[in-house]
Design a protein around this motif. Structure first.
Motif, mmCIF file in Angstrom:
data_model
loop_
_atom_site.group_PDB
_atom_site.id
_atom_site.type_symbol
_atom_site.label_atom_id
_atom_site.label_comp_id
_atom_site.label_asym_id
_atom_site.label_seq_id
_atom_site.Cartn_x
_atom_site.Cartn_y
_atom_site.Cartn_z
ATOM 1 N N ASP A 12 0.860 -1.183 0.000
ATOM 2 C CA ASP A 12 0.000 0.000 0.000
ATOM 3 C C ASP A 12 0.895 1.231 0.000
ATOM 4 O O ASP A 12 1.509 1.571 1.007
ATOM 5 C CB ASP A 12 -0.909 -0.010 1.229
ATOM 6 C CG ASP A 12 -1.893 1.156 1.240
ATOM 7 O OD1 ASP A 12 -1.887 1.935 0.275
ATOM 8 O OD2 ASP A 12 -2.659 1.282 2.204
ATOM 9 N N HIS A 13 0.992 1.881 -1.184
ATOM 10 C CA HIS A 13 1.810 3.074 -1.349
ATOM 11 C C HIS A 13 3.241 2.859 -0.835
ATOM 12 O O HIS A 13 3.769 3.662 -0.063
ATOM 13 C CB HIS A 13 1.176 4.276 -0.651
ATOM 14 C CG HIS A 13 -0.090 4.734 -1.308
ATOM 15 N ND1 HIS A 13 -1.313 4.154 -1.028
ATOM 16 C CD2 HIS A 13 -0.320 5.690 -2.237
ATOM 17 C CE1 HIS A 13 -2.243 4.748 -1.763
ATOM 18 N NE2 HIS A 13 -1.683 5.671 -2.503
ATOM 19 N N GLY A 14 3.849 1.766 -1.283
ATOM 20 C CA GLY A 14 5.239 1.505 -0.950
ATOM 21 C C GLY A 14 5.476 0.853 0.396
ATOM 22 O O GLY A 14 6.608 0.542 0.748
ATOM 23 N N ARG A 15 4.427 0.608 1.163
ATOM 24 C CA ARG A 15 4.569 0.007 2.489
ATOM 25 C C ARG A 15 3.999 -1.408 2.470
ATOM 26 O O ARG A 15 2.886 -1.636 2.029
ATOM 27 C CB ARG A 15 3.822 0.854 3.523
ATOM 28 C CG ARG A 15 3.940 0.340 4.960
ATOM 29 C CD ARG A 15 3.342 1.368 5.919
ATOM 30 N NE ARG A 15 1.942 1.614 5.630
ATOM 31 C CZ ARG A 15 0.932 0.948 6.200
ATOM 32 N NH1 ARG A 15 1.182 -0.022 7.072
ATOM 33 N NH2 ARG A 15 -0.313 1.243 5.899
ATOM 34 N N ILE A 16 4.785 -2.367 2.938
ATOM 35 C CA ILE A 16 4.343 -3.752 2.977
ATOM 36 C C ILE A 16 3.303 -3.926 4.079
ATOM 37 O O ILE A 16 3.598 -3.731 5.258
ATOM 38 C CB ILE A 16 5.527 -4.708 3.214
ATOM 39 C CG1 ILE A 16 6.517 -4.649 2.038
ATOM 40 C CG2 ILE A 16 5.041 -6.141 3.401
ATOM 41 C CD1 ILE A 16 7.739 -5.519 2.227
ATOM 42 N N LEU A 17 2.086 -4.286 3.672
ATOM 43 C CA LEU A 17 1.039 -4.563 4.653
ATOM 44 C C LEU A 17 1.163 -5.986 5.188
ATOM 45 O O LEU A 17 0.966 -6.235 6.369
ATOM 46 C CB LEU A 17 -0.341 -4.357 4.028
ATOM 47 C CG LEU A 17 -0.716 -2.928 3.636
ATOM 48 C CD1 LEU A 17 -2.133 -2.892 3.102
ATOM 49 C CD2 LEU A 17 -0.586 -1.980 4.818
ATOM 50 N N ASP A 18 1.460 -6.904 4.299
ATOM 51 C CA ASP A 18 1.608 -8.294 4.724
ATOM 52 C C ASP A 18 2.270 -9.062 3.590
ATOM 53 O O ASP A 18 2.202 -8.653 2.429
ATOM 54 C CB ASP A 18 0.253 -8.909 5.055
ATOM 55 C CG ASP A 18 0.399 -10.174 5.906
ATOM 56 O OD1 ASP A 18 1.533 -10.443 6.337
ATOM 57 O OD2 ASP A 18 -0.602 -10.866 6.102
#
Length: 522
Positions: A492-498
């Protein structure tokens, strides 16, 4: 039913002619949709689908006034509501109105629907095992609330070519069948006319034959108008002594827009966002991330909507208690919320379904990591994820080459980034390669290059009838490979959620066959 059979082809023809004319006029009028923001299409496209819907509505109102003059006030109110909603949607498409202004206009039109058209939600039926629930003084505000909800539910699923038209068309088809066999002439004529208007629009909006992308979009002018008219039909059919269907059956006829929109809005609120904030967590977005092409997404959701609508009609015909149907709908909604609340879990499951059905995959952005010194897929994912924009998913596979004597050789990795079907793969390929190459700068010796999909007409590894294949096979190094790790990562926008990581030592095919459906582009 005879009048409906007459108005259907006329509405299709009128809608198609009006839309075709507006496609030519739209650029001069500024009625074109530009790529950007949360929109994923790459082409300038007119948003004039509402013109076809309005043409069909005007045809319907003319026939209704001629055939059922005793209710002329209702028909004039219908035309005013539809026309006003169309104009407001057109202004919103052209100049972007705030959602508060849209809600106020929708509420006013709902009141006109109540007091001018006589369309009022007076009762909910026996939905909680306590007998019929009469709304009494709450009838008008509940009707306004339901109308606003229905309008925006259909508007929010308008995300890819052909989807909103298919969903609306299926709902109108089921309504037309029930009103036709139920003997409700006015509602049957109206539903058939609107079905024809949607049919004329879909010819220019769906992908078929040589038409590989939409020539026009529905736009807010079309989706909000359709939403209002479908709500008019559903409320009108569920109320009064001669009600043709129960209120809970109407929920099933409109199931996908309601369930999908409510679940997305719940998720936004839980994340501390406005329920009207655009995002990419609708069902059609999740299917696209799983590799479904636009055509397959529309087909899948359309079939699901038809099944759910058919379940509502079947329950009605079989006399299933309203309370049972309502509880089943709530269970369906709860299950949908639970499944889609963690899209990073849901998308891999959809990918499995996609592979099982052997569907043609949508575009991927393939990146090959050679001489890979990174020992875990998590390390690769941490490098790739910050370079990706918006919400997406990617699969990472880490391989070990095996030498002829069985000793381990160089490692390499393959990252497949899921792209929306409307995006330009080459543009994203170049951008992502540049960013990932920059992120890899501290790791000496690791190099990357792009991968492209194999073309079965040009790739000799796929076309074994080519005369040069035998020589190529003899000269090719016959190395083996082992798949060490595989992961599916949701970003999500460059951030690993899982991320879901699987470790394996299963020996794979020859190295020339990896990765699946991809070849190196030197």
């Amino acid at each position: 039913m005879m009048h409906g059979l007459i108005v259907l082809p006329l509405a299709i023809l009128v809608s198609a002619i009006v839309i075709r004319a507006m496609i030519a006029l739209a650029p001069r009028a500024g009625l074109i949709d530009h790529p950007g923001e949360h929109k994923q299409h790459e082409h300038v496209t007119p948003f004039i689908g509402g013109f076809g819907i309005m043409a069909a509505l005007l045809l319907a109102v003319v026939m209704l006034i001629s055939l059922y003059p005793a209710r002329n006030t209702a028909w004039i109110s219908l035309l005013i509501c539809g026309g006003t909603m169309f104009l407001v949607g057109l202004v919103d498409d052209r100049w972007k109105l705030g959602f508060r202004i849209r809600l106020v206009v929708q509420a006013v039109l709902a009141l006109l629907m109540v007091y001018g058209g006589g369309i009022l939600l007076t009762g909910l039926g026996n939905v909680v095992f306590t007998g019929d629930i009469a709304l009494g003084l709450l009838a008008v505000p509940f009707t306004v609330f339901a109308t606003i909800g229905g309008i925006n539910a259909l508007n929010m699923v308008d995300g890819i070519d052909g989807l909103v038209g298919t969903i609306a068309g299926i709902t109108l088809l089921l309504i037309a069948l029930m009103t036709g066999f139920g003997g409700d002439g006015p509602m049957h004529l109206l539903s058939m006319a609107l079905l024809g208007g949607v049919g004329g629009f879909l010819w220019f909006n769906m992908r078929h034959g040589r038409q590989h992308r939409a020539r026009t979009f529905m736009g807010d002018n079309g989706s909000m108008t359709l939403g209002l008219l479908i709500v008019w039909l559903l409320i009108g059919l569920t109320q009064g002594e001669g009600a043709l269907i129960s209120p809970v059956a109407a929920l099933w006829l409109f199931a996908i827009p309601l369930i999908d929109t409510l679940s997305v809005m719940v998720r936004r609120v839980l994340m501390g966002q406005s329920p009207f904030t655009p995002d990419r967590h609708h069902l059609h977005h999740l299917l696209q991330r799983a590799g479904f092409r636009v055509e397959d997404v529309v087909t899948s959701i359309g079939l699901l909507h038809l099944v759910l609508g058919g379940a509502g009609v079947t329950g009605l015909l079989w006399g299933v208690p309203e309370s049972v149907m309502f509880m089943a709908f709530l269970c369906l909604f709860a299950a949908y919320v639970m499944v889609t609340a963690r899209p990073w879990r849901f998308v891999p499951a959809l990918r499995g379904i996609h592979r099982y059905l052997h569907l043609t995959p949508a575009a991927n952005c393939g990146v090959f990591f050679g001489n890979c010194a990174l020992e875990r897929v998590e390390q690769i994912n941490e490098l790739v994820a910050p370079q990706l924009r918006d919400n997406t998913a990617f699969r990472t596979r880490l391989y070990q080459r095996m030498e002829a004597d069985g000793s381990p050789g160089m490692r390499y990795a393959v990252v497949e980034i899921m792209l929306d079907d409307e995006t330009a793969p080459l543009t994203h390929q170049i951008e992502y390669l540049r960013l990932i190459r920059k992120a890899l700068h501290p790791y000496n010796g690791v190099y990357i290059r792009s991968y492209v999909h194999r073309d079965p007409f040009n790739d000799r590894r796929i076309n074994p009838d080519e005369p040069a294949v035998e020589m190529r096979v003899r000269n090719r190094r016959q190395r083996k490979r082992e798949l060490l790790e595989e992961s599916f990562t949701y970003v999500d926008h460059g951030r690993i959620l899982d991320q879901d990581v699987k470790h394996t030592n299963t020996e794979g095919e020859e190295a020339v066959g990896a990765p699946d459906t991809l070849i190196a582009k030197h």
